[in-house]
Structure formats: C-alpha cells, structure tokens
Design a protein around this motif. Structure first.
Motif, short mmCIF file in Angstrom:
data_model
loop_
_atom_site.label_atom_id
_atom_site.label_comp_id
_atom_site.label_asym_id
_atom_site.label_seq_id
_atom_site.Cartn_x
_atom_site.Cartn_y
_atom_site.Cartn_z
N CYS A 71 1.53 4.47 1.11
CA CYS A 71 1.01 5.33 2.18
C CYS A 71 1.35 6.80 1.97
O CYS A 71 0.99 7.65 2.80
CB CYS A 71 1.50 4.85 3.54
SG CYS A 71 0.83 3.24 3.99
N GLN A 116 -5.84 0.37 7.62
CA GLN A 116 -6.97 -0.49 8.00
C GLN A 116 -6.64 -1.97 7.73
O GLN A 116 -6.88 -2.84 8.57
CB GLN A 116 -8.23 -0.08 7.23
CG GLN A 116 -9.46 -0.90 7.62
CD GLN A 116 -10.72 -0.46 6.87
OE1 GLN A 116 -10.69 0.54 6.15
NE2 GLN A 116 -11.79 -1.20 7.02
N ASP A 152 0.15 8.17 -0.64
CA ASP A 152 -1.13 8.54 -1.25
C ASP A 152 -2.20 8.48 -0.15
O ASP A 152 -2.38 7.43 0.47
CB ASP A 152 -1.48 7.56 -2.38
CG ASP A 152 -2.88 7.82 -2.93
OD1 ASP A 152 -3.84 7.22 -2.42
OD2 ASP A 152 -2.99 8.64 -3.85
N PRO A 153 -2.91 9.60 0.13
CA PRO A 153 -3.83 9.64 1.28
C PRO A 153 -4.89 8.54 1.28
O PRO A 153 -5.18 7.95 2.32
CB PRO A 153 -4.46 11.03 1.17
CG PRO A 153 -3.47 11.86 0.42
CD PRO A 153 -2.81 10.91 -0.54
N THR A 154 -5.46 8.25 0.11
CA THR A 154 -6.51 7.23 0.05
C THR A 154 -5.94 5.84 0.32
O THR A 154 -6.50 5.06 1.10
CB THR A 154 -7.19 7.26 -1.33
OG1 THR A 154 -7.69 8.57 -1.57
CG2 THR A 154 -8.34 6.26 -1.38
N ALA A 155 -4.82 5.53 -0.33
CA ALA A 155 -4.18 4.23 -0.13
C ALA A 155 -3.69 4.08 1.30
O ALA A 155 -3.68 2.98 1.85
CB ALA A 155 -3.03 4.05 -1.12
N ARG A 156 -3.30 5.19 1.92
CA ARG A 156 -2.81 5.15 3.30
C ARG A 156 -3.92 4.71 4.26
O ARG A 156 -3.71 3.84 5.10
CB ARG A 156 -2.29 6.54 3.69
CG ARG A 156 -1.81 6.65 5.14
CD ARG A 156 -1.15 7.98 5.32
NE ARG A 156 -0.77 8.28 6.68
CZ ARG A 156 0.23 9.09 7.00
NH1 ARG A 156 0.95 9.64 6.05
NH2 ARG A 156 0.50 9.35 8.26
N VAL A 157 -5.09 5.30 4.11
CA VAL A 157 -6.23 4.92 4.95
C VAL A 157 -6.54 3.43 4.77
O VAL A 157 -6.74 2.69 5.74
CB VAL A 157 -7.48 5.78 4.62
CG1 VAL A 157 -8.71 5.23 5.32
CG2 VAL A 157 -7.24 7.23 5.02
N GLU A 158 -6.58 3.01 3.51
CA GLU A 158 -6.87 1.61 3.19
C GLU A 158 -5.78 0.69 3.75
O GLU A 158 -6.07 -0.37 4.32
CB GLU A 158 -6.95 1.46 1.66
CG GLU A 158 -7.55 0.16 1.19
CD GLU A 158 -7.58 0.07 -0.34
OE1 GLU A 158 -7.76 -1.06 -0.83
OE2 GLU A 158 -7.42 1.11 -1.01
N TYR A 163 0.85 -1.19 0.00
CA TYR A 163 0.00 0.00 0.00
C TYR A 163 0.89 1.24 0.00
O TYR A 163 1.75 1.39 0.88
CB TYR A 163 -0.90 0.02 1.23
CG TYR A 163 -1.95 -1.06 1.24
CD1 TYR A 163 -3.24 -0.81 0.78
CD2 TYR A 163 -1.67 -2.33 1.72
CE1 TYR A 163 -4.22 -1.80 0.80
CE2 TYR A 163 -2.63 -3.33 1.74
CZ TYR A 163 -3.91 -3.05 1.27
OH TYR A 163 -4.87 -4.04 1.30
#
Length: 219
Positions: free
Chosen positions: A8, A19, A10-16, A6
């Motif tokens: 991290c 999690q 990239d803000p969206t990929a970081r959240v994913e 992932y």
C-alpha cells in the motif's frame, strides 16, 4: 485463491488492495491491515460468523471481546448508548491515535463481539490505509494480528508468517510506527479506569481529563 500481500506504499497497489480488502470484508472474510500501533486482523463488526472466524484464526475464545475500529469521529455516536462529555473529550484529544475507549454499547446493535457485558471497545487508528479501508467498510472488529500467545506483528509479513493462507488479503502499510498496543480506558462505570497501559501515557490522559493518574490506575 492464494492469499496476497498488497504493497500500500505503492499508489496503484494501494487502490487495488483497499478494493480487495473491502470485498473480502463484505464477503465475511478476515483481512490483515496496518494500524499505528501494531498490525491487526479485521472483519465486518456486524457479521457474527466473520467475527467468529477472526477469533478462530487467532485461536482465541469469546471471553476476550474483539475491539471495534472506526474511520471517523462521528461513527462512534451510532455505536454507544450515550456520547458522554468524557467520551467526547477523549475522542477529541486522542483520536485518531493509540487510545481505545470502553463505553456502554448502543442497545440492540446486530453484532456479537464476544462476552462484552453490554460494552464495546472503540478506537480510531492514526493510519491512513486503515482509515481508507474503514471508510469503505464501516466499523470493523479488529484484534492484533497474532496467534494468541504470540507477539503482535508490526509488519504485514510478520502477520502472514503467523496466519498464512487463513487470511486472503494482507495490506502492507509499512512498519507500524508505535509498535505498542493501544492504551485501554474504561469509561463505562462510575469513574474512568485505565485497563491497559500502552501507546498513550496514563499521565497524558489524566491531564486531559483533569484526574490524578493514580486514580485512573485504580480498578
């Protein structure tokens, strides 16, 4: 499922990614995470089977206990027998950062980190992705993300090249800035002793503690 890296940064990929990593840790799996020093392989510190899996993945025996990373200053107080003035001084001066502290562990903690002889090695990394994950999972057993005897990687890809599909989640936080393992200081005995020189100079520790660095190097 195949393992996944992932991004991290990239803000969206970081959240994913955070999690996915937290879910893997809770499920007893190992994950790879960035730290400020080198990349680490981590597992739930309180799950002996997960810690055993971590050691097996690294091909390392229990004779070298696994360090524990924490996500805040306050976490240490529940893990140590006594939060001494020396420990407090070191934590306030060097955490988050590249100093690992060996202290007497709190009695009857439900973990098995290897042959610890009643001590635990603690550190709070100066790495936002690592801190974010640790605040989700609680204390994690974390060792450098390399097969025993190989060089510790400074990237997620470097870790994946060693572990492959043995680890389901790799968090890519960019290249580790320090690239050198942490300095380890043992304050569990009568006098502080530097066990391994690394990211934090012994001279700096001596300044903070008011001790001649030569004394810190005597084992």
């Amino acid at each position: 499922m195949p393992s996944r890296i992932y991004d991290c940064l990239d803000p969206t990929a970081r959240v994913e990614g955070i999690q996915a990593a937290a879910e893997s840790v809770r499920a007893g799996q190992c994950v790879v995470l960035p730290t400020d020093t080198v990349y680490g392989i981590g597992a739930d510190a309180f799950n002996p089977d997960a810690v055993a899996k971590l050691l097996a993945t690294k091909r390392r025996g229990p004779d070298m206990p696994v360090p524990v990373l924490v996500g805040s200053w306050t976490t240490i107080q529940g893990l140590v027998r006594e939060f001494t003035d020396t420990a407090k001084t070191l934590v306030e001066a060097f955490w988050p950062g590249g100093l690992s502290i060996v202290v007497p562990e709190a009695p009857s903690l439900p973990w098995n980190l290897g042959d610890t002889r009643g001590t635990v090695l603690l550190r709070m990394p100066l790495q936002p992705v690592a801190i974010e994950l640790l605040q989700e999972t609680g204390p994690m057993a974390v060792s450098s993300a390399n097969i025993s005897g190989e060089a510790p990687p400074v990237s997620a890809l470097g870790a994946r090249n060693q572990f492959g599909e043995a680890v389901p989640v790799y968090l890519d936080g960019g290249t580790s800035e320090v690239g050198t393992p942490s300095t380890i200081i043992d304050i569990s005995g009568p006098a502080p002793v530097v066990l391994r020189e690394g990211a934090v100079p012994t001279e700096r520790i001596g300044e903070v503690l008011g001790i001649d660095p030569a004394e810190l190097r005597r084992s």
